[in-house]
Design a protein around this motif. Structure first.
Motif, short mmCIF file in Angstrom:
data_model
loop_
_atom_site.label_atom_id
_atom_site.label_comp_id
_atom_site.label_asym_id
_atom_site.label_seq_id
_atom_site.Cartn_x
_atom_site.Cartn_y
_atom_site.Cartn_z
N THR A 7 0.83 -1.15 -0.13
CA THR A 7 0.12 -0.09 0.01
C THR A 7 0.77 1.22 0.00
OG1 THR A 7 -1.86 -1.17 1.33
CG2 THR A 7 -1.65 1.30 1.09
N TRP A 9 0.98 5.42 0.32
CA TRP A 9 0.29 6.90 0.60
C TRP A 9 1.18 7.85 0.07
CZ3 TRP A 9 -4.22 6.63 2.50
CH2 TRP A 9 -4.65 5.42 3.02
N THR A 40 -7.51 4.80 -5.28
CA THR A 40 -8.86 5.35 -4.68
C THR A 40 -9.43 6.71 -5.04
OG1 THR A 40 -7.41 6.27 -2.88
CG2 THR A 40 -8.44 4.08 -2.40
N ILE A 73 -12.39 5.25 2.11
CA ILE A 73 -11.32 6.40 2.37
C ILE A 73 -12.15 7.69 2.84
CG2 ILE A 73 -9.97 8.06 1.31
CD1 ILE A 73 -8.80 5.42 1.44
N ALA A 77 -9.53 12.64 3.68
CA ALA A 77 -8.28 12.23 3.46
C ALA A 77 -7.66 13.12 2.33
CB ALA A 77 -8.25 10.82 2.97
N HIS A 79 -4.43 12.15 1.29
CA HIS A 79 -3.54 11.20 0.58
C HIS A 79 -3.84 10.62 -0.84
CE1 HIS A 79 -2.50 11.46 4.70
NE2 HIS A 79 -0.87 11.44 4.38
N THR A 80 -3.10 10.30 -1.60
CA THR A 80 -3.33 9.46 -2.72
C THR A 80 -3.22 8.06 -2.32
OG1 THR A 80 -2.74 11.16 -4.31
CG2 THR A 80 -2.79 8.92 -5.12
N CYS A 81 -4.00 7.02 -2.08
CA CYS A 81 -3.86 5.86 -1.75
C CYS A 81 -3.77 4.77 -2.91
CB CYS A 81 -4.83 5.22 -0.70
SG CYS A 81 -4.75 3.60 -0.36
N LYS A 83 -2.72 0.73 -4.02
CA LYS A 83 -2.33 -0.48 -3.61
C LYS A 83 -1.94 -1.38 -4.94
CE LYS A 83 -4.45 -2.39 -0.42
NZ LYS A 83 -5.59 -3.19 0.42
N HIS A 432 -9.05 2.16 6.91
CA HIS A 432 -9.51 3.19 7.59
C HIS A 432 -10.85 2.85 8.45
CE1 HIS A 432 -6.53 6.60 7.45
NE2 HIS A 432 -6.40 5.86 6.25
#
Length: 454
Positions: A7, A9, A40, A73, A77, A79-81, A83, A432
């Motif tokens: 993952t 972030w 996401t 998410i 948030a 962040h750019t998440c 995976k 989360h």
């Protein structure tokens, strides 16, 4: 076979992931690398960057970038998440098949299924297929699966819709300025996709999913990942966990695909007002997540949740429902959902998978809240590298069972019989906690429902 899941972030951390995978490949040479990038947010720039770095490091890899549901998410948030899940194959192979594009909302899902089925029939040693339809085909996914699985009962089909959970007001006949439409997630500024030359990519109503294969943007197309190989074995489990309760209702009138005007001759929202004490307002869907409607198809109970309620009292389902079909409310208990998932994980454990794909409806996370991590841990305990995909619907078809599911968990394990090596514990699942503010607890809703139906 080995699977390794990471993952990110921060996107530039991809270079650390690449270094780790290179280290693994020095002791575990693979005949094919399949890298799945799950984003996401529908940021084409992020997909372009990750695809370029991965293809530079692993030129022969199949790199698939796709968006997943953003409901898991937090809304704040920053962040750019992303995976990244690497499947390292030894002898088996994954073949991507595309059909589309489907910009026409009246496209024929059965015809799409037949087209894909003909392509699959050409593949020797076909074992299973992951089906990833775009948002444009959600209402037709049931018909697509019926056609695709016809005459192929031994073929395991699984997957998910790749929409983000966001919808446009104009998709349902409203102007952007019309504030009466109640949508599951508030509309936002939609991204504009561009092709390799920098030209804007036209879509019917803006992109609702991102799909990129080896750097090529695919808009409104169905992707099927075909898993082939004589030594490849698969084992799949799926579970709903909600129990139908109370009387049946009849869908008495529909307009178009998915929009239910009346149930039992009354405005569709009335059953939610009468039986759940839920008014048609902005957070309508969040108040009914605990009690999906269910339909029975053969011996299988499928969950259906409306994602939109209209000012005229009608409701919209992104999954297939039919006029004159009977529906019932269903209730769930966290203990029941977890018990069913635990049994599925135990079945997979006996299979001893070397790779695993989990497809989980975001509604399970909303329902289980803090206990959701416990459900995930049942499967990561079997295989720490298991990859989780949060889709907008779930797909499972095998031996005449299944179809287009909802509120469901689907788990698929993979194993190459001639490979006795085990995977290294490199997975990192960061999920989360999510609890929508102001939503009444289950016990309160259940008490009201039981008083209403008895």
């Amino acid at each position: 076979m080995q699977q390794h899941t990471f993952t990110l972030w921060q996107l530039d951390k991809v270079h650390e992931v690449i270094a780790r995978v290179r280290e693994i490949l020095r002791t575990y040479p693979a005949t094919q690398i399949v890298c799945r990038v799950q984003l996401t947010f529908m940021w084409q720039e992020a997909a372009n960057f990750l695809n370029a770095e991965l293809k530079r490091a692993f030129p022969q890899a199949l790199v698939v970038c796709l968006s997943q549901s953003m409901l898991w998410i937090p809304r704040d948030a920053e962040h750019t998440c992303a995976k990244l899940s690497f499947m390292l194959l030894r002898g088996s192979r994954v073949v991507p098949i595309l059909a589309g594009p489907f910009g026409d909302p009246d496209c024929d899902g059965e015809a799409v299924g037949r087209q894909l089925g003909e392509r699959l029939d050409e593949l020797p040693d076909l074992v299973c297929a992951e089906v990833l339809p775009p948002a444009e085909l959600f209402n037709q996914t049931g018909a697509l699966l019926k056609s695709l699985s016809a005459g192929r009962g031994d073929l395991l089909l699984y997957g998910s819709g790749i929409g983000t959970g966001h919808y446009h007001r104009e998709d349902y006949g409203y102007e952007n300025g019309d504030r009466d439409l109640q949508v599951l997630v508030e509309p936002h500024d939609w991204p504009q996709f561009t092709d390799a030359a920098g030209n804007a990519v036209a879509t019917r109503s803006g992109p609702r999913e991102l799909l990129m294969i080896d750097g090529q943007l695919r808009v409104a197309e169905v992707l099927v990942l075909a898993f082939c190989g004589p030594q490849l074995k698969v084992h799949a489990e799926f579970t709903l966990g909600w129990t139908p309760v109370g009387r049946e209702f009849e869908i008495t009138r529909m307009t178009g695909r998915g929009r239910v005007v009346s149930i039992d001759g009354k405005a569709a929202v009335e059953i939610y007002r009468k039986y759940l004490n839920v008014e048609p307002r902005a957070d309508f869907t969040y108040h009914i997540l605990e009690f999906p409607l269910t339909v029975k198809r053969g011996d299988l109970v499928l969950a259906r949740l409306p994602i939109v309620c209209y000012p005229d009292g009608s409701i919209y389902f992104s999954m297939d429902v039919h006029e004159h079909e009977k529906v019932r409310f269903a209730y769930g208990r966290a203990e029941d959902l977890l018990a069913h998932s635990r049994r599925c994980a135990q079945q997979l454990s006996g299979f001893m998978p070397q790779g695993m794909q989990l497809v989980i409806c975001a509604n399970r996370m909303l329902f289980l809240k803090d206990l959701f991590n416990e459900e995930v841990e049942y499967f990561s305990g079997v295989l720490p590298q298991a990859n989780i995909y949060f889709g907008s619907s779930e797909i499972y078809c095998h031996h005449g069972q299944g179809g287009h599911l909802g509120s469901t968990l689907v788990a698929v394990g993979f194993r190459e019989e001639d490979d006795d090596l085990t995977c290294l514990p490199t997975a990192c699942h960061l999920v989360h906690k999510f609890e929508h503010p102001g939503v009444p607890q289950l016990a309160e809703r259940l008490a009201f429902l039981l008083r209403a139906v008895t």
